[in-house]
Design a protein around this motif. Structure first.
Motif, PDB file in Angstrom:
ATOM      1  N   ILE A 207      -0.352  18.934   1.891  1.00 28.94           N
ATOM      2  CA  ILE A 207      -1.388  17.928   1.625  1.00 28.94           C
ATOM      3  C   ILE A 207      -0.832  16.806   0.752  1.00 28.94           C
ATOM      4  N   GLU A 208      -0.143  17.167  -0.322  1.00 30.64           N
ATOM      5  CA  GLU A 208       0.342  16.151  -1.257  1.00 30.64           C
ATOM      6  C   GLU A 208       1.472  15.301  -0.653  1.00 30.64           C
ATOM      7  N   GLU A 209       2.366  15.941   0.086  1.00 27.80           N
ATOM      8  CA  GLU A 209       3.480  15.187   0.648  1.00 27.80           C
ATOM      9  C   GLU A 209       3.061  14.322   1.838  1.00 27.80           C
ATOM     10  N   ALA A 210       1.902  14.605   2.414  1.00 28.14           N
ATOM     11  CA  ALA A 210       1.414  13.797   3.533  1.00 28.14           C
ATOM     12  C   ALA A 210       0.660  12.557   3.077  1.00 28.14           C
ATOM     13  N   ARG A 211       0.428  12.394   1.795  1.00 28.25           N
ATOM     14  CA  ARG A 211      -0.394  11.279   1.311  1.00 28.25           C
ATOM     15  C   ARG A 211       0.165   9.894   1.616  1.00 28.25           C
ATOM     16  N   PRO A 212       1.470   9.676   1.785  1.00 26.79           N
ATOM     17  CA  PRO A 212       1.932   8.333   2.158  1.00 26.79           C
ATOM     18  C   PRO A 212       1.327   7.796   3.450  1.00 26.79           C
ATOM     19  N   ILE A 213       0.802   8.661   4.326  1.00 29.62           N
ATOM     20  CA  ILE A 213       0.227   8.191   5.587  1.00 29.62           C
ATOM     21  C   ILE A 213      -1.086   7.462   5.361  1.00 29.62           C
ATOM     22  N   ILE A 214      -1.714   7.663   4.187  1.00 31.41           N
ATOM     23  CA  ILE A 214      -2.969   6.969   3.876  1.00 31.41           C
ATOM     24  C   ILE A 214      -2.691   5.474   3.763  1.00 31.41           C
ATOM     25  N   LYS A 215      -3.400   4.677   4.528  1.00 35.44           N
ATOM     26  CA  LYS A 215      -3.251   3.214   4.584  1.00 35.44           C
ATOM     27  C   LYS A 215      -1.863   2.789   5.059  1.00 35.44           C
ATOM     28  N   TRP A 216      -1.143   3.692   5.737  1.00 35.13           N
ATOM     29  CA  TRP A 216       0.188   3.341   6.232  1.00 35.13           C
ATOM     30  C   TRP A 216       0.115   2.162   7.197  1.00 35.13           C
ATOM     31  N   GLU A 217      -0.944   2.065   7.988  1.00 42.63           N
ATOM     32  CA  GLU A 217      -1.060   1.001   8.974  1.00 42.63           C
ATOM     33  C   GLU A 217      -1.207  -0.372   8.320  1.00 42.63           C
ATOM     34  N   LYS A 233       5.774 -21.629   2.741  1.00 39.65           N
ATOM     35  CA  LYS A 233       6.072 -21.861   1.317  1.00 39.65           C
ATOM     36  C   LYS A 233       4.854 -21.625   0.435  1.00 39.65           C
ATOM     37  N   GLU A 234       4.103 -20.596   0.741  1.00 39.93           N
ATOM     38  CA  GLU A 234       2.922 -20.257  -0.050  1.00 39.93           C
ATOM     39  C   GLU A 234       3.254 -19.066  -0.940  1.00 39.93           C
ATOM     40  N   ASN A 235       3.233 -19.281  -2.245  1.00 40.11           N
ATOM     41  CA  ASN A 235       3.628 -18.246  -3.197  1.00 40.11           C
ATOM     42  C   ASN A 235       2.438 -17.581  -3.880  1.00 40.11           C
ATOM     43  N   THR A 236       1.228 -18.075  -3.620  1.00 45.04           N
ATOM     44  CA  THR A 236       0.052 -17.490  -4.254  1.00 45.04           C
ATOM     45  C   THR A 236      -0.440 -16.306  -3.439  1.00 45.04           C
ATOM     46  N   GLY A 237      -1.344 -15.540  -4.016  1.00 46.70           N
ATOM     47  CA  GLY A 237      -1.934 -14.419  -3.304  1.00 46.70           C
ATOM     48  C   GLY A 237      -1.630 -13.109  -3.993  1.00 46.70           C
ATOM     49  N   THR A 238      -2.160 -12.038  -3.415  1.00 49.36           N
ATOM     50  CA  THR A 238      -2.000 -10.706  -3.991  1.00 49.36           C
ATOM     51  C   THR A 238      -1.345  -9.757  -3.009  1.00 49.36           C
ATOM     52  N   ASN A 239      -0.556 -10.269  -2.085  1.00 48.85           N
ATOM     53  CA  ASN A 239       0.130  -9.402  -1.134  1.00 48.85           C
ATOM     54  C   ASN A 239       1.092  -8.483  -1.888  1.00 48.85           C
ATOM     55  N   HIS A 329       3.167  -1.297  -3.745  1.00 48.75           N
ATOM     56  CA  HIS A 329       2.022  -0.385  -3.787  1.00 48.75           C
ATOM     57  C   HIS A 329       1.025  -0.845  -2.715  1.00 48.75           C
ATOM     58  N   TYR A 330       1.028  -0.174  -1.603  1.00 51.71           N
ATOM     59  CA  TYR A 330       0.180  -0.558  -0.485  1.00 51.71           C
ATOM     60  C   TYR A 330      -1.124   0.222  -0.439  1.00 51.71           C
ATOM     61  N   GLN A 331      -1.298   1.231  -1.275  1.00 53.73           N
ATOM     62  CA  GLN A 331      -2.503   2.048  -1.248  1.00 53.73           C
ATOM     63  C   GLN A 331      -3.532   1.626  -2.273  1.00 53.73           C
ATOM     64  N   ARG A 332      -3.255   0.569  -3.005  1.00 53.68           N
ATOM     65  CA  ARG A 332      -4.216   0.068  -3.967  1.00 53.68           C
ATOM     66  C   ARG A 332      -5.097  -0.978  -3.319  1.00 53.68           C
ATOM     67  N   ASP A 333      -6.296  -1.182  -3.886  1.00 57.49           N
ATOM     68  CA  ASP A 333      -7.163  -2.267  -3.435  1.00 57.49           C
ATOM     69  C   ASP A 333      -6.570  -3.571  -3.936  1.00 57.49           C
ATOM     70  N   SER A 334      -6.074  -4.363  -2.998  1.00 59.96           N
ATOM     71  CA  SER A 334      -5.320  -5.557  -3.375  1.00 59.96           C
ATOM     72  C   SER A 334      -6.173  -6.799  -3.493  1.00 59.96           C
ATOM     73  N   PHE A 335      -7.481  -6.721  -3.339  1.00 60.27           N
ATOM     74  CA  PHE A 335      -8.304  -7.906  -3.465  1.00 60.27           C
ATOM     75  C   PHE A 335      -9.646  -7.523  -4.061  1.00 60.27           C
ATOM     76  N   ALA A 336     -10.287  -8.498  -4.622  1.00 72.77           N
ATOM     77  CA  ALA A 336     -11.627  -8.303  -5.193  1.00 72.77           C
ATOM     78  C   ALA A 336     -12.522  -9.395  -4.655  1.00 72.77           C
ATOM     79  N   PHE A 337     -13.623  -9.032  -4.062  1.00 70.12           N
ATOM     80  CA  PHE A 337     -14.543  -9.996  -3.472  1.00 70.12           C
ATOM     81  C   PHE A 337     -15.533 -10.440  -4.529  1.00 70.12           C
ATOM     82  N   LYS A 338     -15.590 -11.735  -4.790  1.00 74.80           N
ATOM     83  CA  LYS A 338     -16.488 -12.270  -5.798  1.00 74.80           C
ATOM     84  C   LYS A 338     -17.511 -13.168  -5.120  1.00 74.80           C
ATOM     85  N   ARG A 339     -18.768 -12.898  -5.353  1.00 74.07           N
ATOM     86  CA  ARG A 339     -19.809 -13.745  -4.795  1.00 74.07           C
ATOM     87  C   ARG A 339     -19.954 -15.012  -5.640  1.00 74.07           C
TER      88      ARG A 339
END
Length: 427
Positions: A207-217, A233-239, A329-339
């Motif tokens: 179970i623990e070693e398989a966790r990299p597959i989460i959000k792998w796509e 030439k766009e350097n901004t963002g949270t990629n 770090h691809y498994q973190r929430d990389s954006f925050a939606f602000k109204r």
């Protein structure tokens, strides 16, 4: 009487005005490099890809069942089912035979089957997340396999020593377990269940070693968007890939494309093997060992898992790293939606500290919308009312300041034209 449809951009000249393209992205006079809100689209998905992703999704639901709840079920089942079996023997089935197929060719060599799937999966995923850095993979990830193997060997030896040292033969005159068994007699001792330990230990490691597959796509999308950002030439963002150099990006793209089919196949095998271990654990609960022997082995397996995967590996500064860590770090929430602080049609006054920033789902930040009420202004956009900016479901249609300013001015001009016509008729 129906009137002729007027284009949204009557001020455009030449071929642009003739085409009446009311849907041109970015607004008038906006080049593609300035259209920050646009992103390259994904390639068409084949039927085979859809079927594979369906199987992967089903495997994820199976193997990533709430781990804490699964651990509680392990302990509760070991105690309750084993206790019932000690007083009320269950009906004999095929799994009650010690020479059944699954026991002979899977459980008795269970750790070998676990390593057969876990080792290549760990190597391929860690190598991809390390952007081809073999030394990083060997230092930060591969030791987890050695540690898990060490605990498997250590505890099974301890169990054997306890049984040998604190047991006796059914016939007097035999002081050792080996001598008693060779003579055809039985050895009675405190036999902590090695089967229960190896099955629970293997399941938790899988179970623990398989966790990299989460959000792998999502890595594929991050690669596509990051390559686009660098091309314009766009350097901004949270990629999450923005900190990688060009060589690491090329290696990551190559490894991800080549290794993902193999990683998916290994993950399916890991999910099937983990399900088999759970089924065989139920057979062990029903027919083998006493309750206390199985409960102790289960507690030891769970404490070993908790110490390594929940305390040791996640601790910063200690090696090895947790599964799924790498150069990004691809498994973190990389954006925050602000109204927005003020929506058209709302009676509340706009806040003086509103940000007006919207983050895109792919992790890139949008551009502030020019206007009043705390929204950041820009040349050519100062003094624009937020209610005049075209919106959809309360959010601005444009993420580029120049496009929003031009669209707002054009909309204001169109709204004033009917007023001038009515004034001329009345006069």
């Amino acid at each position: 009487m129906a009137t002729k449809r007027r284009p949204l951009r009557p001020n455009l000249s030449g071929a642009q005005s003739g085409s009446n393209m009311n849907f041109r992205p970015g607004g008038p006079d906006i080049t593609r490099s300035e259209a920050r809100g646009t992103r390259p689209t994904a390639a068409p998905t084949s039927i085979r890809e859809i079927l594979v992703m369906g199987v992967i999704h089903l495997c994820k639901k199976t193997i990533f069942f709430n781990t804490d709840l699964k651990v509680a079920l392990y302990l509760g089942s070991l105690f309750l089912i084993s206790l019932i079996g000690d007083f009320l023997p269950f009906p004999k089935t095929y799994f009650a035979r010690s020479d059944n197929l699954f026991n002979m060719y899977f459980v008795k060599v269970g750790w070998g089957w676990t390593l057969l799937f876990t080792v290549p999966f760990l190597v391929l995923t860690a190598l991809t997340l390390s952007c081809g850095d073999m030394k990083n993979m060997l230092r930060h990830h591969f030791p987890r396999i050695f540690i898990a193997t060490f605990f498997w060997f250590f505890w099974t030896k301890i169990f054997n020593i306890i049984e040998t040292s604190y047991g006796r033969c059914t016939v007097r005159g035999f002081q050792t377990k080996s001598g008693c068994l060779k003579a055809g007699h039985l050895w009675h001792g405190f036999d902590i269940s090695g089967h229960a330990f190896i099955l629970i230990h293997s399941s938790l490691v899988l179970i623990e070693e398989a966790r990299p597959i989460i959000k792998w796509e999502t890595i594929k999308e991050h690669i596509r968007n990051e390559l686009h950002n660098r091309s314009v030439k766009e350097n901004t963002g949270t990629n999450p890939l923005r900190a990688l150099n060009d060589e690491q990006m090329r290696t990551l793209k190559f490894l991800y494309t080549r290794l993902t089919p193999i990683i998916r196949t290994l993950f399916i095998g890991m999910a099937a093997l983990q399900l088999l271990w759970d089924i065989m654990l139920v057979g062990t609960m029903l027919y083998y060992h006493r309750m206390i022997e199985k409960v102790i082995s289960g507690i030891i397996a769970i404490l070993t898992w908790y110490f390594t995967y929940r305390f040791w590996y996640p601790t910063p500064g200690l090696l090895p790293d947790a599964a799924g860590n790498g150069f990004f770090h691809y498994q973190r929430d990389s954006f925050a939606f602000k109204r927005p602080t003020h929506l058209p049609g709302c009676s509340a006054a706009p806040s003086s500290s509103g940000s007006g920033v919207r983050a895109n789902p792919n992790g890139t930040s949008g551009t502030r919308i020019p206007g009043k009420g705390g929204l950041a202004g820009s040349p050519g956009g100062a003094g624009i009312n937020t209610q005049q900016i075209p919106t959809f479901m309360g959010m601005p249609l444009f993420t580029n300041a120049k496009a929003a300013s031009a669209a707002a001015n054009l909309l204001q001009t169109q709204q004033q034209q009917p007023q001038h016509q009515e004034t001329g008729v009345d006069s």
